[in-house]
Scaffold this motif. Structure first.
Motif, short mmCIF file in Angstrom:
data_model
loop_
_atom_site.label_atom_id
_atom_site.label_comp_id
_atom_site.label_asym_id
_atom_site.label_seq_id
_atom_site.Cartn_x
_atom_site.Cartn_y
_atom_site.Cartn_z
N ALA A 10 0.83 -1.21 0.00
CA ALA A 10 0.00 0.00 0.00
C ALA A 10 0.86 1.26 0.00
O ALA A 10 0.55 2.24 -0.70
N ALA A 11 1.95 1.26 0.77
CA ALA A 11 2.85 2.42 0.82
C ALA A 11 3.48 2.67 -0.55
O ALA A 11 3.59 3.81 -1.00
N ARG A 12 3.87 1.61 -1.21
CA ARG A 12 4.46 1.75 -2.54
C ARG A 12 3.43 2.25 -3.55
O ARG A 12 3.75 3.07 -4.42
N ALA A 13 2.22 1.79 -3.43
CA ALA A 13 1.15 2.27 -4.33
C ALA A 13 0.88 3.75 -4.10
O ALA A 13 0.70 4.51 -5.06
N ARG A 14 0.87 4.17 -2.84
CA ARG A 14 0.66 5.60 -2.54
C ARG A 14 1.79 6.44 -3.13
O ARG A 14 1.55 7.50 -3.70
N TYR A 15 3.01 5.97 -3.00
CA TYR A 15 4.14 6.74 -3.54
C TYR A 15 4.08 6.76 -5.07
O TYR A 15 4.34 7.80 -5.68
N ARG A 16 3.76 5.64 -5.68
CA ARG A 16 3.65 5.58 -7.14
C ARG A 16 2.62 6.60 -7.63
O ARG A 16 2.83 7.31 -8.61
N GLU A 17 1.51 6.70 -6.91
CA GLU A 17 0.48 7.68 -7.26
C GLU A 17 1.03 9.11 -7.13
O GLU A 17 0.75 9.96 -7.97
N LEU A 18 1.80 9.34 -6.10
CA LEU A 18 2.37 10.66 -5.86
C LEU A 18 3.26 11.12 -7.02
O LEU A 18 3.23 12.29 -7.41
N ILE A 19 4.04 10.22 -7.58
CA ILE A 19 4.96 10.61 -8.65
C ILE A 19 4.39 10.38 -10.05
O ILE A 19 5.07 10.62 -11.04
N SER A 20 3.14 9.96 -10.11
CA SER A 20 2.50 9.72 -11.41
C SER A 20 1.70 10.91 -11.91
O SER A 20 1.28 10.93 -13.06
N GLY A 21 1.47 11.88 -11.07
CA GLY A 21 0.67 13.03 -11.49
C GLY A 21 1.19 14.32 -10.91
O GLY A 21 2.01 14.32 -9.98
N GLY A 22 0.72 15.42 -11.44
CA GLY A 22 1.03 16.74 -10.90
C GLY A 22 2.51 17.03 -10.79
O GLY A 22 3.29 16.73 -11.69
N GLU A 23 2.89 17.62 -9.65
CA GLU A 23 4.28 18.02 -9.43
C GLU A 23 5.24 16.83 -9.41
O GLU A 23 6.39 16.94 -9.84
N GLY A 24 4.76 15.69 -8.91
CA GLY A 24 5.61 14.50 -8.89
C GLY A 24 5.98 14.05 -10.29
O GLY A 24 7.14 13.73 -10.58
N ALA A 25 5.00 14.03 -11.18
CA ALA A 25 5.26 13.64 -12.57
C ALA A 25 6.17 14.66 -13.26
O ALA A 25 7.04 14.28 -14.04
N ASP A 26 5.97 15.94 -12.95
CA ASP A 26 6.86 16.97 -13.51
C ASP A 26 8.29 16.72 -13.06
O ASP A 26 9.23 16.81 -13.86
N ALA A 27 8.47 16.41 -11.79
CA ALA A 27 9.81 16.14 -11.25
C ALA A 27 10.45 14.94 -11.92
O ALA A 27 11.64 14.96 -12.23
N VAL A 28 9.67 13.90 -12.15
CA VAL A 28 10.20 12.70 -12.83
C VAL A 28 10.65 13.06 -14.24
O VAL A 28 11.74 12.66 -14.67
N ARG A 29 9.85 13.82 -14.97
CA ARG A 29 10.22 14.21 -16.34
C ARG A 29 11.48 15.08 -16.33
O ARG A 29 12.36 14.91 -17.19
N GLU A 30 11.58 15.99 -15.38
CA GLU A 30 12.77 16.84 -15.28
C GLU A 30 14.01 16.00 -14.96
O GLU A 30 15.09 16.25 -15.51
#
Length: 142
Positions: free
Chosen positions: A82-102
């Motif tokens: 569950a913790a990993r799923a929550r984190y995956r969601e965090l970096i899959s959208g919004g600012e998290g996804a922007d950070a991953v792309r950068e």
């Protein structure tokens, strides 16, 4: 791109390891870049890296929220999943996804290491950061 944890390392050992790997940029993905270990908090680490010719970047958008950390290390448990799923969601959208792309763009031009505390990357969220970056790079190539 590699992942590195400073658990069990001094600041000098961390810098030496990064130099040996040919790292040009260290991206610190700790939510709060503080450490009780001398030389491993943001300001001191940044200064040591700069002196060694390595650029320091702190990106709190890729940090694992405090309330998500305790279960994270045990990937096999229900709470860990569950913790990993929550984190995956965090970096899959919004600012998290922007950070991953950068981070993906940065890694295309430089030798990058992603830093957090845990020595064993399988117990750390940086494993998911690196996987997400690889997905971005792969999707661009396809």
């Amino acid at each position: 791109m590699i992942g590195i944890g400073y658990e069990g390392l001094s600041g000098d050992q961390l810098v030496a390891s990064l130099k040996a790997e040919g790292i040009e940029v260290l991206v610190d993905v700790r939510l709060t870049p503080l450490s009780r270990k001398p030389g491993l908090s943001k300001r001191a680490l940044s200064a040591a890296l700069t002196a060694a010719g390595i650029r320091y970047v702190h990106d709190r958008r890729l940090g694992n929220p405090k309330e998500n950390r305790s279960a994270y290390a045990d990937a096999a448990s229900e709470d860990g999943v569950a913790a990993r799923a929550r984190y995956r969601e965090l970096i899959s959208g919004g600012e998290g996804a922007d950070a991953v792309r950068e981070l993906a763009a940065l890694a295309e031009e430089h030798a990058v290491a992603v830093l957090c505390f845990e020595a064993d990357q399988t117990h750390c969220h940086r494993e998911q950061v690196i996987a997400a970056v690889k997905e971005v790079v792969t999707s661009v190539l396809v």
